[in-house]
Design an enzyme around this catalytic site. Sequence first.
Site, PDB file in Angstrom:
ATOM      1  N   GLY A 159     -15.288  39.804 -16.028  1.00  0.00           N
ATOM      2  CA  GLY A 159     -16.809  40.539 -16.582  1.00  0.00           C
ATOM      3  C   GLY A 159     -16.923  40.148 -18.765  1.00  0.00           C
ATOM      4  O   GLY A 159     -17.630  39.410 -18.922  1.00  0.00           O
ATOM      5  N   TYR A 207       1.331  42.163  -3.751  1.00  0.00           N
ATOM      6  CA  TYR A 207       1.062  40.930  -4.606  1.00  0.00           C
ATOM      7  C   TYR A 207       0.379  39.941  -4.069  1.00  0.00           C
ATOM      8  O   TYR A 207      -0.714  39.646  -4.632  1.00  0.00           O
ATOM      9  CB  TYR A 207       2.651  40.620  -4.547  1.00  0.00           C
ATOM     10  CG  TYR A 207       2.334  39.869  -5.263  1.00  0.00           C
ATOM     11  CD1 TYR A 207       2.575  39.603  -7.158  1.00  0.00           C
ATOM     12  CD2 TYR A 207       3.486  38.647  -5.654  1.00  0.00           C
ATOM     13  CE1 TYR A 207       2.152  38.619  -7.801  1.00  0.00           C
ATOM     14  CE2 TYR A 207       2.831  36.845  -5.812  1.00  0.00           C
ATOM     15  CZ  TYR A 207       2.464  37.495  -7.275  1.00  0.00           C
ATOM     16  OH  TYR A 207       2.836  36.429  -8.296  1.00  0.00           O
ATOM     17  N   THR A 262       8.995  29.700 -10.286  1.00  0.00           N
ATOM     18  CA  THR A 262       9.284  28.758 -11.328  1.00  0.00           C
ATOM     19  C   THR A 262      10.282  29.483 -11.980  1.00  0.00           C
ATOM     20  O   THR A 262      10.733  30.545 -11.765  1.00  0.00           O
ATOM     21  CB  THR A 262       8.117  28.704 -12.566  1.00  0.00           C
ATOM     22  OG1 THR A 262       6.636  28.158 -11.375  1.00  0.00           O
ATOM     23  CG2 THR A 262       7.858  28.473 -13.910  1.00  0.00           C
TER      24      THR A 262
END
Length: 313
Positions: free
Chosen positions: A103, A146, A176
């Site tokens: 938004g 998740y 990562t």
Amino acid sequence: MKRVLITGAAGFIGSHLCDRFLKEGYHVIGMDNLLTGSMKNIEHLFPDPHFEFHHHDITTYVHVSGDLDYILHFASPASPIDYLKMPIQTLKVGSLGTHHLLGLAKAKKSRILIASTSEVYGDPLIHPQVEEYWGNVNPIGPRGVYDEAKRFMEAITMAYHRYHNVEVRIIRIFNTYGPRMRTEDGRALPAFMAQALRGEGLTVYGDGSQTRSFCYVNDLVEGIYRLLHGDYSLPVNMGNPDEISIMQLAQEIMELVGNKDSFIDYRPLPVDDPKVRQPDISLAKKLFGWEPKVPRHEGLVHTLEYFKKELGK
Ligand code: UDP
């Protein structure tokens, strides 16, 4: 001066993004509710007049004064033990938080990049994973909070793109690692480093034959930078295709740390733990000429230096 909002700014990847965008001459507005992020990851940035920080929970609303060129959405618990402990917050930041930011992007005419994940592929039935693969996710399993939040995030992001013409970028991040990971976040790499430094057992789940592919954080940040400035709206995989078993990772870390007290401490495999994971990064290579540059040994050495300092070793 271009202005960028980074959510999850005090987190592992978010804080490295703050560093990079400040270095590139951006005004950086960092936002974080500090649920899993830490002020110590960004305290070095406070003297910089082009850095501002807002301690704020984006699941309630998001307000930013003035123009905004870019939004990077990196807020979310991201390690399995974090999202198991905070399932509702994980679902809310991926859904409500993303909705608020979309938004904002629409109102400010900002380009928004959202951090999705290799978890959208679940326990994958095709290997390596290409962007066209729809995944194999258990929606009601422990990881579902998740995985499904991130899948919803991709869906609503594409809806804002298609319906409201918001400029969007979607990265699917594979494992990562690097400095500023938390030793206690439960992920294999920081857990093994801390355990090896303390001379404890390295907690290998299952028989350790499950695989992952680990990308050094600087390589990932470079990929994010290129993706943001590129011209491609669909999801792009980023990670290091160099795949190893978790047992091999444990052994490499034990060898690197060289603590004779360490040993392998076998533990049960968590529910729905993906058996394999390796990114197919052909698309990122083709679009941005991007591929990871830091070999695992080098990345592990840098990361170990960080954990040594953290743990006073
Ligand atoms: N793992 C492990 N020992 C640990 C933490 C994790 O053997 O102390 C395993 C985990 O079950 C998974 C892999 O290592 O198979 C990578 O887990 P991590 O939490 O780092 O990330 P994931 O890729 O599962 O999100």
